[in-house]
Enzyme design. Structure first.
Site, PDB file in Angstrom:
ATOM      1  N   ASN A 100       1.287  -1.790  -4.882  1.00 48.97           N
ATOM      2  CA  ASN A 100       0.409  -2.377  -3.852  1.00 48.97           C
ATOM      3  C   ASN A 100      -0.710  -3.148  -4.532  1.00 48.97           C
ATOM      4  OD1 ASN A 100      -0.948  -2.691  -1.250  1.00 48.97           O
ATOM      5  ND2 ASN A 100      -2.390  -1.135  -1.952  1.00 48.97           N
ATOM      6  N   HIS A 102      -4.643  -3.962  -3.791  1.00 48.22           N
ATOM      7  CA  HIS A 102      -5.725  -3.513  -2.932  1.00 48.22           C
ATOM      8  C   HIS A 102      -6.997  -4.293  -3.265  1.00 48.22           C
ATOM      9  CE1 HIS A 102      -8.087  -0.851  -0.442  1.00 48.22           C
ATOM     10  NE2 HIS A 102      -8.971  -0.809  -1.420  1.00 48.22           N
TER      11      HIS A 102
HETATM   12  N1  NHR Z   1       0.906   4.119   1.946  1.00 48.87           N
HETATM   13  C1  NHR Z   1       0.769   5.114   1.049  1.00 48.87           C
HETATM   14  N2  NHR Z   1       1.402   6.265   1.318  1.00 48.87           N
HETATM   15  N3  NHR Z   1       0.022   5.001  -0.066  1.00 48.87           N
HETATM   16  C2  NHR Z   1      -0.647   3.871  -0.314  1.00 48.87           C
HETATM   17  O1  NHR Z   1      -1.372   3.777  -1.428  1.00 48.87           O
HETATM   18  C3  NHR Z   1      -0.565   2.770   0.594  1.00 48.87           C
HETATM   19  C4  NHR Z   1       0.246   2.952   1.734  1.00 48.87           C
HETATM   20  C5  NHR Z   1       0.352   1.929   2.694  1.00 48.87           C
HETATM   21  C6  NHR Z   1      -0.352   0.758   2.529  1.00 48.87           C
HETATM   22  C7  NHR Z   1      -2.046  -0.613   1.351  1.00 48.87           C
HETATM   23  C8  NHR Z   1      -3.484  -0.167   1.678  1.00 48.87           C
HETATM   24  C9  NHR Z   1      -4.521  -1.114   1.099  1.00 48.87           C
HETATM   25  O2  NHR Z   1      -4.303  -1.712   0.027  1.00 48.87           O
HETATM   26  C10 NHR Z   1      -1.180   0.593   1.413  1.00 48.87           C
HETATM   27  C11 NHR Z   1      -1.274   1.587   0.438  1.00 48.87           C
HETATM   28  C12 NHR Z   1      -3.381  -0.032   5.465  1.00 48.87           C
HETATM   29  C13 NHR Z   1      -4.231   1.025   5.735  1.00 48.87           C
HETATM   30  C14 NHR Z   1      -4.475   1.487   7.155  1.00 48.87           C
HETATM   31  O3  NHR Z   1      -5.349   2.288   7.389  1.00 48.87           O
HETATM   32  C15 NHR Z   1      -4.849   1.671   4.651  1.00 48.87           C
HETATM   33  C16 NHR Z   1      -4.588   1.274   3.362  1.00 48.87           C
HETATM   34  C17 NHR Z   1      -3.716   0.208   3.102  1.00 48.87           C
HETATM   35  C18 NHR Z   1      -3.128  -0.444   4.164  1.00 48.87           C
HETATM   36  N4  NHR Z   1      -3.657   1.032   8.141  1.00 48.87           N
HETATM   37  C19 NHR Z   1      -3.723   1.418   9.543  1.00 48.87           C
HETATM   38  C20 NHR Z   1      -2.633   2.440   9.881  1.00 48.87           C
HETATM   39  O4  NHR Z   1      -2.822   3.164  10.885  1.00 48.87           O
HETATM   40  C21 NHR Z   1      -3.491   0.233  10.454  1.00 48.87           C
HETATM   41  C22 NHR Z   1      -4.467  -0.873  10.226  1.00 48.87           C
HETATM   42  C23 NHR Z   1      -4.049  -2.199  10.847  1.00 48.87           C
HETATM   43  O5  NHR Z   1      -2.920  -2.308  11.360  1.00 48.87           O
HETATM   44  O6  NHR Z   1      -4.868  -3.140  10.790  1.00 48.87           O
HETATM   45  O7  NHR Z   1      -1.583   2.489   9.223  1.00 48.87           O
HETATM   46  O8  NHR Z   1      -5.631  -1.216   1.654  1.00 48.87           O
HETATM   47  C1  GAR Z   2      -5.144  -9.384   0.440  1.00 52.25           C
HETATM   48  O1  GAR Z   2      -6.520  -9.568   0.179  1.00 52.25           O
HETATM   49  C2  GAR Z   2      -4.743  -7.962   0.107  1.00 52.25           C
HETATM   50  O2  GAR Z   2      -5.395  -7.451  -1.031  1.00 52.25           O
HETATM   51  C3  GAR Z   2      -5.195  -7.257   1.343  1.00 52.25           C
HETATM   52  O3  GAR Z   2      -4.890  -8.107   2.420  1.00 52.25           O
HETATM   53  C4  GAR Z   2      -4.879  -9.451   1.952  1.00 52.25           C
HETATM   54  C5  GAR Z   2      -3.531 -10.051   2.240  1.00 52.25           C
HETATM   55  O4  GAR Z   2      -3.560 -11.437   2.038  1.00 52.25           O
HETATM   56  N1  GAR Z   2      -4.519  -6.006   1.488  1.00 52.25           N
HETATM   57  C6  GAR Z   2      -4.994  -5.032   2.216  1.00 52.25           C
HETATM   58  O5  GAR Z   2      -6.101  -5.084   2.749  1.00 52.25           O
HETATM   59  C7  GAR Z   2      -4.075  -3.848   2.378  1.00 52.25           C
HETATM   60  N2  GAR Z   2      -4.631  -2.952   3.312  1.00 52.25           N
HETATM   61  P1  GAR Z   2      -2.205 -12.267   1.960  1.00 52.25           P
HETATM   62  O6  GAR Z   2      -1.396 -11.918   3.202  1.00 52.25           O
HETATM   63  O7  GAR Z   2      -2.650 -13.695   1.973  1.00 52.25           O
HETATM   64  O8  GAR Z   2      -1.512 -11.885   0.697  1.00 52.25           O
END
Ligand code: NHR
Ligand code: GAR
Length: 204
Positions: A100, A102
């Protein structure tokens, strides 16, 4: 090795991977209309929507997603702006081959709204992290980070744009290392064989 990319939106990180000649065999989005789907389709790459809202549970959504992903036999699955938290079962299925990007310097600011939170905390250094995905969100082993200094004029939007430019540098780098078989993990710490720098600092 086949690489499958999961997105939810714009797809600029997907674009950066494609520009770096990463062999992407399919792109999946949980959101219909995600910009990244058109980027993939324009390159003749299968662009598939698995709409999470149409499933009754996370597990049901992920079962369909995984079944479709597996038809591409990926050696690596990449989360590139994918916005759904994944259950332990899904993470286990792709253990060691799920990464991922982040938008913060983990372990600071896991989760969402990272740029506004960095500003509110008054940190002087911010950036992005490419990491292996574990069941616990945003705490998996760190492959590479890019750091930028905060400026007094920064807003969440300027920070997002400045960090995004660094994402586009380090994400292809991390994926390339993986594909070359150069990443080793010991005690939760990732090392790159060959000794390449795992930190990019951009002061420009
Ligand atoms: N899943 C696991 N198990 N572990 C990780 O490290 C993950 C993952 C899924 C996604 C990306 C992450 C980020 O880089 C990622 C890492 C979404 C949320 C979230 O709270 C949190 C972290 C990340 C991505 N999502 C909400 C949910 O209920 C929905 C939010 C929305 O739809 O806007 O899943 O930040
Ligand atoms: C990026 O900044 C990425 O790091 C972030 O969303 C953007 C996606 O941009 N990811 C998260 O926040 C995961 N929760 P993109 O669609 O242009 O690649």
């Amino acid at each position: 090795m086949s690489v499958v990319v999961l997105i939810s939106g714009r797809g600029s990180n997907l674009q950066a991977l494609l520009d770096a000649a990463v062999p992407v065999s399919a792109v999946f989005s949980n959101m219909a209309g995600a910009g990244g789907l058109a980027i993939a389709a324009a390159r003749g790459i299968p662009a598939i929507v698995v709409p999470h809202r149409e499933f009754s549970s996370r597990e049901a959504f992920e079962a369909e997603l995984a079944a479709q992903i597996d038809t591409f036999r990926p050696g690596l699955v990449v989360l590139a702006g994918f916005m759904r938290v994944l259950t332990a079962g899904f993470v286990q299925r792709y253990a060691g081959r799920l990464v991922n990007i982040h938008p913060s310097l983990l372990p600071a600011f896991p989760g969402l709204d990272t740029h506004a939170r960095a500003l509110a905390a008054g940190v002087k250094l911010h950036g992005c992290t490419v990491h292996f995905v574990t069941a616990d969100v945003d705490i998996g082993p760190i492959i590479v980070q890019a750091a930028i200094p905060l400026r007094p004029v920064d807003t969440p939007d300027t920070l997002a744009a400045r960090v995004l430019r660094q994402e586009h540098r380090v994400f292809p780098l991390a994926v390339r290392w993986f594909l070359e078989g150069r990443l080793e993990i010991a005690d939760g710490v990732v090392r790159v064989k060959g000794g390449d720098a795992q930190l990019v600092f951009d002061d420009s």
